[in-house]
Design an enzyme around this catalytic site. Structure first.
Site, PDB file in Angstrom:
ATOM      1  N   THR A 135       0.877  -1.223   0.146  1.00  0.00           N
ATOM      2  CA  THR A 135       0.045   0.159  -0.017  1.00  0.00           C
ATOM      3  C   THR A 135       0.580   1.200   0.097  1.00  0.00           C
ATOM      4  OG1 THR A 135      -1.564   1.297   1.405  1.00  0.00           O
ATOM      5  CG2 THR A 135      -0.104  -0.614   2.513  1.00  0.00           C
ATOM      6  N   ASP A 136       0.310   2.406  -0.570  1.00  0.00           N
ATOM      7  CA  ASP A 136       0.733   3.635  -0.144  1.00  0.00           C
ATOM      8  C   ASP A 136       0.965   4.186   1.055  1.00  0.00           C
ATOM      9  OD1 ASP A 136      -1.597   4.404   0.042  1.00  0.00           O
ATOM     10  OD2 ASP A 136      -1.781   5.842  -1.473  1.00  0.00           O
ATOM     11  N   GLU A 137       0.388   3.444   1.837  1.00  0.00           N
ATOM     12  CA  GLU A 137       0.135   4.070   3.312  1.00  0.00           C
ATOM     13  C   GLU A 137       1.611   3.688   4.369  1.00  0.00           C
ATOM     14  OE1 GLU A 137      -3.442   3.607   5.402  1.00  0.00           O
ATOM     15  OE2 GLU A 137      -4.502   3.379   3.656  1.00  0.00           O
ATOM     16  N   LYS A 181       2.128  -3.402   7.386  1.00  0.00           N
ATOM     17  CA  LYS A 181       2.424  -3.525   5.829  1.00  0.00           C
ATOM     18  C   LYS A 181       3.820  -3.250   5.824  1.00  0.00           C
ATOM     19  CE  LYS A 181      -0.038  -4.606   2.855  1.00  0.00           C
ATOM     20  NZ  LYS A 181      -0.623  -5.971   2.546  1.00  0.00           N
ATOM     21  N   TYR A 221      -1.805  -0.348  10.992  1.00  0.00           N
ATOM     22  CA  TYR A 221      -2.103  -0.885   9.734  1.00  0.00           C
ATOM     23  C   TYR A 221      -0.779  -0.909   8.891  1.00  0.00           C
ATOM     24  CZ  TYR A 221      -3.365  -1.655   4.757  1.00  0.00           C
ATOM     25  OH  TYR A 221      -3.257  -1.919   3.489  1.00  0.00           O
TER      26      TYR A 221
HETATM   27  P1  NAD Z   1      -9.878  -7.354   2.371  1.00  0.00           P
HETATM   28  O1  NAD Z   1      -9.652  -6.868   3.631  1.00  0.00           O
HETATM   29  O2  NAD Z   1     -11.100  -6.977   1.621  1.00  0.00           O
HETATM   30  O3  NAD Z   1      -9.519  -8.894   2.085  1.00  0.00           O
HETATM   31  C1  NAD Z   1      -8.706  -9.319   2.771  1.00  0.00           C
HETATM   32  C2  NAD Z   1      -8.850 -10.844   2.413  1.00  0.00           C
HETATM   33  O4  NAD Z   1      -7.703 -11.617   3.157  1.00  0.00           O
HETATM   34  C3  NAD Z   1      -9.981 -11.461   3.116  1.00  0.00           C
HETATM   35  O5  NAD Z   1     -10.641 -12.478   2.091  1.00  0.00           O
HETATM   36  C4  NAD Z   1      -9.643 -12.314   4.238  1.00  0.00           C
HETATM   37  O6  NAD Z   1     -10.607 -13.496   4.629  1.00  0.00           O
HETATM   38  C5  NAD Z   1      -8.288 -12.629   3.915  1.00  0.00           C
HETATM   39  N1  NAD Z   1      -7.323 -12.873   5.060  1.00  0.00           N
HETATM   40  C6  NAD Z   1      -7.473 -12.080   6.219  1.00  0.00           C
HETATM   41  N2  NAD Z   1      -6.442 -12.596   6.979  1.00  0.00           N
HETATM   42  C7  NAD Z   1      -6.016 -13.820   6.711  1.00  0.00           C
HETATM   43  C8  NAD Z   1      -5.478 -14.994   7.106  1.00  0.00           C
HETATM   44  N3  NAD Z   1      -4.779 -14.891   8.221  1.00  0.00           N
HETATM   45  N4  NAD Z   1      -5.150 -16.114   6.426  1.00  0.00           N
HETATM   46  C9  NAD Z   1      -5.775 -16.026   5.200  1.00  0.00           C
HETATM   47  N5  NAD Z   1      -6.551 -15.218   4.402  1.00  0.00           N
HETATM   48  C10 NAD Z   1      -6.764 -14.331   5.302  1.00  0.00           C
HETATM   49  O7  NAD Z   1      -8.475  -6.550   1.538  1.00  0.00           O
HETATM   50  P2  NAD Z   1      -8.375  -5.826   0.293  1.00  0.00           P
HETATM   51  O8  NAD Z   1      -8.835  -4.715   0.198  1.00  0.00           O
HETATM   52  O9  NAD Z   1      -8.793  -6.728  -0.805  1.00  0.00           O
HETATM   53  O10 NAD Z   1      -6.654  -5.752   0.219  1.00  0.00           O
HETATM   54  C11 NAD Z   1      -5.986  -6.768  -0.223  1.00  0.00           C
HETATM   55  C12 NAD Z   1      -4.473  -6.545  -0.107  1.00  0.00           C
HETATM   56  O11 NAD Z   1      -4.258  -5.168  -0.780  1.00  0.00           O
HETATM   57  C13 NAD Z   1      -4.224  -6.124   1.331  1.00  0.00           C
HETATM   58  O12 NAD Z   1      -2.706  -6.832   1.603  1.00  0.00           O
HETATM   59  C14 NAD Z   1      -4.100  -4.779   1.261  1.00  0.00           C
HETATM   60  O13 NAD Z   1      -3.075  -4.232   2.208  1.00  0.00           O
HETATM   61  C15 NAD Z   1      -3.555  -4.206   0.081  1.00  0.00           C
HETATM   62  N6  NAD Z   1      -4.002  -2.801  -0.388  1.00  0.00           N
HETATM   63  C16 NAD Z   1      -5.378  -2.487  -0.347  1.00  0.00           C
HETATM   64  C17 NAD Z   1      -5.969  -1.448  -0.814  1.00  0.00           C
HETATM   65  C18 NAD Z   1      -7.390  -1.037  -0.848  1.00  0.00           C
HETATM   66  O14 NAD Z   1      -7.720   0.020  -1.216  1.00  0.00           O
HETATM   67  N7  NAD Z   1      -8.049  -1.774  -0.183  1.00  0.00           N
HETATM   68  C19 NAD Z   1      -4.873  -0.487  -1.470  1.00  0.00           C
HETATM   69  C20 NAD Z   1      -3.615  -0.910  -1.460  1.00  0.00           C
HETATM   70  C21 NAD Z   1      -3.290  -2.107  -1.079  1.00  0.00           C
HETATM   71  P1  TYD Z   2     -10.731   4.072   4.232  1.00  0.00           P
HETATM   72  O1  TYD Z   2     -11.620   3.773   2.841  1.00  0.00           O
HETATM   73  O2  TYD Z   2     -10.939   3.532   5.337  1.00  0.00           O
HETATM   74  O3  TYD Z   2      -9.327   3.963   3.744  1.00  0.00           O
HETATM   75  P2  TYD Z   2      -7.803   4.559   4.084  1.00  0.00           P
HETATM   76  O4  TYD Z   2      -8.195   4.896   5.378  1.00  0.00           O
HETATM   77  O5  TYD Z   2      -7.025   3.180   4.027  1.00  0.00           O
HETATM   78  O6  TYD Z   2      -7.338   5.576   3.193  1.00  0.00           O
HETATM   79  O7  TYD Z   2     -11.090   5.891   4.208  1.00  0.00           O
HETATM   80  C1  TYD Z   2     -10.848   6.579   3.103  1.00  0.00           C
HETATM   81  C2  TYD Z   2     -10.677   8.173   3.690  1.00  0.00           C
HETATM   82  O8  TYD Z   2     -12.000   8.168   3.874  1.00  0.00           O
HETATM   83  C3  TYD Z   2      -9.789   8.428   5.014  1.00  0.00           C
HETATM   84  O9  TYD Z   2      -9.384   9.657   4.970  1.00  0.00           O
HETATM   85  C4  TYD Z   2     -10.773   8.110   6.078  1.00  0.00           C
HETATM   86  C5  TYD Z   2     -12.231   8.668   5.365  1.00  0.00           C
HETATM   87  N1  TYD Z   2     -13.389   8.124   6.122  1.00  0.00           N
HETATM   88  C6  TYD Z   2     -14.210   8.859   6.335  1.00  0.00           C
HETATM   89  O10 TYD Z   2     -14.323  10.093   6.417  1.00  0.00           O
HETATM   90  N2  TYD Z   2     -15.433   8.400   6.817  1.00  0.00           N
HETATM   91  C7  TYD Z   2     -15.642   6.963   6.965  1.00  0.00           C
HETATM   92  O11 TYD Z   2     -16.673   6.728   7.572  1.00  0.00           O
HETATM   93  C8  TYD Z   2     -14.564   6.237   6.453  1.00  0.00           C
HETATM   94  C9  TYD Z   2     -14.562   4.714   6.676  1.00  0.00           C
HETATM   95  C10 TYD Z   2     -13.456   6.889   6.012  1.00  0.00           C
END
Ligand code: NAD
Ligand code: TYD
Length: 359
Positions: free
Chosen positions: A135-137, A165, A161
């Site tokens: 992630t960018d975070e 990561k 989080y």
């Molecule tokens: P998500 O929370 O929707 O899905 C996570 C999945 O991992 C779920 O299906 C869960 O059941 C599974 N999981 C959790 N713990 C587990 C374990 N111990 N063993 C096996 N499976 C397990 O997450 P997402 O949003 O799809 O993100 C996927 C990946 O991408 C993550 O690594 C996250 O850090 C990264 N990522 C997400 C975003 C975003 O905007 N969502 C952006 C950048 C990177």
């Molecule tokens: P989120 O989707 O939780 O992603 P991340 O924190 O990983 O960037 O949140 C996106 C942005 O939206 C973040 O600045 C927090 C804000 N946010 C709200 O303002 N209200 C909400 O209920 C949630 C879930 C997020």
């Protein structure tokens, strides 16, 4: 034929990737390992293309014996590691599970592939790859006007989080440096699109607005994220897998950075248009400012010139087209939405995170 282990393939990005990969790549078998936590669901994986090239295993990435068995049984040559605890707010209220899954889980996978692919003599097997989704975070927060994060930006994670990561990224890199593990890492910005669990900003706002619930905006709503439509992320991952040398990292982003308030206003406008008979029009009247997230990162922005220049990838979706497709998907998939809304666990989370937040 490539034999690919995907971890976390029942979650948001993982399930989109499994669907995408089975649709575009004929020469592979996908093994999807997922623990099916609150964030993962088999409903995300219904009607996959080419199901004969797909196996699902319910299990935990921290289970070393299971990982060893799967690597051997399917003769895995590629791991694409999505599985993680992924929600910042949950990491603030309960960080322990993030350490367990994101750090220990990644370590378990790395140890298993090290033993299976590299062995005791240190002679690396050819044509294997460990691809880590990050992630960018990990880069922290940008001041207004500061240049976007590049691959060279030092890590400065702010939430549990992001820190977990960052730790997993460092572990992956160290296995490349020390043991010669052929790895790649992609650091991606905020994704949105179909199958995203409605704890994250965009699906939460869509689902709340549909039923006339308040739209909780943290702080002043001027925080900035770099938004990418999930299908574009899937294409980027495949591009890196097919064309990148091992040992490289790439930033992925959507090249648009609106304030949260703009995102929510746009979603409200789309809903006003798609639901002309809704009693909740104008949906923007549901917007409510609530207490900010502790340690809330102010701004993220990704410099994606490296992946553009070296691998020729760039996002296809504009924010407007991606948001429209996303809102339409949630409106069209009421069964999926209702199944989550009914879950006690989901209701419990909404109460825990929002009820004491106040204005
Ligand atoms: P998500 O929370 O929707 O899905 C996570 C999945 O991992 C779920 O299906 C869960 O059941 C599974 N999981 C959790 N713990 C587990 C374990 N111990 N063993 C096996 N499976 C397990 O997450 P997402 O949003 O799809 O993100 C996927 C990946 O991408 C993550 O690594 C996250 O850090 C990264 N990522 C997400 C975003 C975003 O905007 N969502 C952006 C950048 C990177
Ligand atoms: P989120 O989707 O939780 O992603 P991340 O924190 O990983 O960037 O949140 C996106 C942005 O939206 C973040 O600045 C927090 C804000 N946010 C709200 O303002 N209200 C909400 O209920 C949630 C879930 C997020």
């Amino acid at each position: 034929m490539h034999k690919i282990l995907i971890t976390g393939g029942a979650g948001f990005i993982g399930s989109n990737f499994v669907r995408f990969l089975l649709g575009v790549e004929p020469d592979l078998h996908v093994v999807n390992l997922d623990a099916l936590t609150y964030a993962g669901s088999l409903e995300n994986l219904e009607n996959l293309p080419n199901p004969d090239r797909y196996s699902f295993i319910k299990g935990n990435i921290c289970d070393r014996i299971l990982i060893d068995t799967l690597l051997r049984k399917y003769d895995i040559d590629t791991v694409i590691h999505f599985a993680a605890e992924s929600h910042v707010d949950r990491s603030i209220l309960g960080p322990e599970q993030f350490i367990q899954t994101n750090i220990n889980g990644t370590f378990t996978l790395l140890e298993a592939v090290r033993q299976y692919w590299i062995g005791k003599k240190g002679d690396s097997v050819k044509d294997v790859r460990f691809h880590h989704i990050s992630t960018d975070e990990v880069f922290g927060s940008l001041d207004s006007g500061a240049p976007a994060f590049s691959e060279e930006t030092p890590y400065a994670p702010n939430s549990p989080y992001a820190a977990s990561k960052a730790a997993s990224d460092h572990l992956v890199r160290s296995y490349g440096h020390t043991y010669g593990l052929p790895y790649t890492i992609t650091n991606c910005s905020n994704n949105y699109g179909p199958y995203q669990f409605p704890e994250k900003l965009i699906p939460l706002m869509i689902l709340n607005a549909m039923v006339g619930k308040p739209l909780p905006i943290y702080g002043d709503g001027q925080q900035i994220r770099d938004w990418l439509y999930v299908e574009d992320h899937c294409e980027a991952i495949l591009t890196v897998l097919q064309h990148s040398q091992p040992g490289k990292t790439y930033n992925i982003g959507g090249e648009n950075q609106p304030a949260n308030l703009t995102i929510v206003e746009t979603l409200c406008e789309i809903l006003d248009e798609l639901l002309p008979d809704s009693p909740f029009r104008p949906h923007s009247e549901l917007m409510t400012f609530v207490t900010d997230r502790p340690g809330h990162d102010r701004r993220y922005a990704m410099d994606i010139s490296k992946i553009k220049k070296e691998l020729g990838w760039q996002p296809r979706h504009s924010l407007d087209s991606g948001l429209l497709k996303t809102v339409q998907w949630y409106l069209d998939n009421s069964q999926w939405v209702d199944a989550i809304r009914k879950q006690q666990k989901y209701q419990g989370w909404i109460e825990q995170n929002y009820e004491k937040r106040g204005n």
